[in-house]
Design a protein around this motif. Sequence first.
Motif, short mmCIF file in Angstrom:
data_model
loop_
_atom_site.label_atom_id
_atom_site.label_comp_id
_atom_site.label_asym_id
_atom_site.label_seq_id
_atom_site.Cartn_x
_atom_site.Cartn_y
_atom_site.Cartn_z
N ILE A 87 -108.78 12.14 39.02
CA ILE A 87 -108.77 13.22 40.01
C ILE A 87 -109.87 13.01 41.04
O ILE A 87 -109.65 13.10 42.25
CB ILE A 87 -108.92 14.59 39.33
CG1 ILE A 87 -107.71 14.87 38.42
CG2 ILE A 87 -109.06 15.70 40.36
CD1 ILE A 87 -107.88 16.08 37.52
N GLY A 88 -111.07 12.70 40.54
CA GLY A 88 -112.20 12.50 41.44
C GLY A 88 -112.04 11.30 42.34
O GLY A 88 -112.42 11.32 43.52
N GLY A 89 -111.46 10.21 41.80
CA GLY A 89 -111.24 9.01 42.60
C GLY A 89 -110.25 9.24 43.73
O GLY A 89 -110.44 8.76 44.84
N LEU A 90 -109.19 9.99 43.44
CA LEU A 90 -108.19 10.30 44.46
C LEU A 90 -108.76 11.20 45.55
O LEU A 90 -108.48 11.02 46.74
CB LEU A 90 -106.96 10.96 43.82
CG LEU A 90 -106.14 10.07 42.87
CD1 LEU A 90 -105.06 10.88 42.18
CD2 LEU A 90 -105.50 8.90 43.66
N ILE A 91 -109.58 12.16 45.14
CA ILE A 91 -110.18 13.08 46.11
C ILE A 91 -111.24 12.38 46.97
O ILE A 91 -111.28 12.54 48.19
CB ILE A 91 -110.82 14.30 45.40
CG1 ILE A 91 -109.73 15.14 44.73
CG2 ILE A 91 -111.62 15.16 46.38
CD1 ILE A 91 -110.27 16.27 43.86
N SER A 92 -112.09 11.58 46.34
CA SER A 92 -113.21 10.93 47.05
C SER A 92 -112.78 9.69 47.81
O SER A 92 -113.42 9.29 48.78
CB SER A 92 -114.31 10.57 46.06
OG SER A 92 -113.87 9.55 45.17
N GLY A 93 -111.70 9.05 47.36
CA GLY A 93 -111.25 7.81 48.00
C GLY A 93 -111.98 6.58 47.50
O GLY A 93 -111.87 5.51 48.10
N SER A 94 -112.73 6.70 46.42
CA SER A 94 -113.52 5.58 45.90
C SER A 94 -112.69 4.67 45.02
O SER A 94 -112.18 5.08 43.98
CB SER A 94 -114.72 6.10 45.11
OG SER A 94 -115.35 5.04 44.41
N LEU A 95 -112.56 3.39 45.42
CA LEU A 95 -111.83 2.42 44.61
C LEU A 95 -112.60 2.11 43.33
O LEU A 95 -112.01 1.93 42.27
CB LEU A 95 -111.62 1.12 45.41
CG LEU A 95 -110.91 -0.02 44.66
CD1 LEU A 95 -109.52 0.41 44.23
CD2 LEU A 95 -110.84 -1.27 45.52
N ALA A 96 -113.93 2.05 43.41
CA ALA A 96 -114.73 1.77 42.23
C ALA A 96 -114.53 2.85 41.17
O ALA A 96 -114.44 2.57 39.98
CB ALA A 96 -116.21 1.66 42.59
N LEU A 97 -114.43 4.10 41.62
CA LEU A 97 -114.22 5.20 40.69
C LEU A 97 -112.81 5.15 40.09
O LEU A 97 -112.62 5.37 38.91
CB LEU A 97 -114.43 6.54 41.41
CG LEU A 97 -114.57 7.79 40.52
CD1 LEU A 97 -115.69 7.61 39.51
CD2 LEU A 97 -114.82 9.01 41.38
N ILE A 98 -111.83 4.82 40.93
CA ILE A 98 -110.46 4.70 40.44
C ILE A 98 -110.35 3.52 39.47
O ILE A 98 -109.68 3.59 38.44
CB ILE A 98 -109.46 4.53 41.61
CG1 ILE A 98 -109.40 5.82 42.43
CG2 ILE A 98 -108.07 4.16 41.09
CD1 ILE A 98 -108.53 5.73 43.67
N SER A 99 -111.04 2.42 39.79
CA SER A 99 -111.02 1.25 38.91
C SER A 99 -111.67 1.58 37.58
O SER A 99 -111.22 1.14 36.52
CB SER A 99 -111.73 0.07 39.58
OG SER A 99 -113.13 0.29 39.66
N ASP A 100 -112.72 2.36 37.64
CA ASP A 100 -113.39 2.79 36.41
C ASP A 100 -112.46 3.69 35.60
O ASP A 100 -112.40 3.61 34.37
CB ASP A 100 -114.68 3.53 36.77
CG ASP A 100 -115.66 3.59 35.59
OD1 ASP A 100 -115.46 2.82 34.64
OD2 ASP A 100 -116.60 4.39 35.64
N ALA A 101 -111.71 4.55 36.30
CA ALA A 101 -110.76 5.44 35.63
C ALA A 101 -109.62 4.62 35.00
O ALA A 101 -109.19 4.91 33.88
CB ALA A 101 -110.19 6.45 36.62
N LEU A 102 -109.17 3.60 35.73
CA LEU A 102 -108.10 2.74 35.22
C LEU A 102 -108.58 2.01 33.97
O LEU A 102 -107.85 1.90 32.97
CB LEU A 102 -107.68 1.73 36.29
CG LEU A 102 -106.58 0.74 35.90
CD1 LEU A 102 -105.30 1.49 35.55
CD2 LEU A 102 -106.33 -0.25 37.03
N HIS A 103 -109.81 1.54 34.02
CA HIS A 103 -110.38 0.87 32.85
C HIS A 103 -110.51 1.86 31.69
O HIS A 103 -110.23 1.54 30.55
CB HIS A 103 -111.76 0.29 33.22
CG HIS A 103 -112.40 -0.47 32.10
ND1 HIS A 103 -113.75 -0.67 32.03
CD2 HIS A 103 -111.88 -1.05 31.00
CE1 HIS A 103 -114.03 -1.36 30.94
NE2 HIS A 103 -112.91 -1.61 30.30
#
Length: 300
Positions: free
Chosen positions: A32-48
């Motif tokens: 949720i946070g990665g989608l809102i913030s637009g951070s790929l690093a955060l989304i990658s961390d979420a995917l991991h």
Amino acid sequence: MGHSHSHKHEVKGKNLLLSIILNVVITLAQVIGGLISGSLALISDALHNFSDVLSLVFSYVAHKLAHKKASFDHTFGYKRAELIAAFTNAATLVIVALYLIYEAINRFFNPHQIHPTLVIWLALLGIVVNGLSVLLLQKDAHHNLNMKSAYLHLLTDMLASVAVLVGGLLMMFYKIYWVDSVLTLLIAIYLIIVGYDLLLKATKMLMLFTPESIDIKDIIKEVHQIKGVKKMHHIHLWNLNEDELHLEAHLDCEEDIKMSEFNQILNQIEQILLEKFNINHVNIQPEFKKVDPKDYIVQD
């Protein structure tokens, strides 16, 4: 023919279950946070983290299966289930890493605006949650390859969250948004390194390779010093799982002895193999002038 067993450290499945619950929470928050913030690093961390949830569930199921009793249909029980889990978890680490590299390169050439405040707070949450999970599994990771695979997933998650936190701070104070892609690349490279090493170890065990720490020639040398032994041959040595190291072989005896006398020789062999090589399951076929291949290693 004989065999021997020894038991080692008992890993705790409840710690794995608690880690699963913690990682479900952090995964949902980071997506949720990665989608809102637009951070790929955060989304990658979420995917991991999501891959971790799947791997932890797999590890937990394998851990439970490994403790099921042997039966006529499953004479070894499900003891190799944890090796399969370790192999699968290691493979997912590498696959996720390759995907992250692709996404990081694409984002580097097509940068997006990122909101660092949310990134920072979720990274801190990731550090706390994954750090707790790492502590829960740290002890068991030293004794079990399946638990080690789960532990490495969580440890890399914690390190990834630290990297995301650093990136969020750099974006907030210095507006360096490309650091998001760079950190993602670094996370991915680290995943490949640890994943490949674990994948290699699990593969060798599943393929029944001789453990690297043992030289079969040393075993032969020790056994041949026992009185009454002529030649050990047709040798197989493999890990059934992390706790059980098996050896089976044919043993030519010097004389046509009674079975009670062979038992004395067998007891000496079992003691030497356990004390010097940590081999805890021995299966020996006694022979006397039997016509068969006498090579140390025979292709069955």
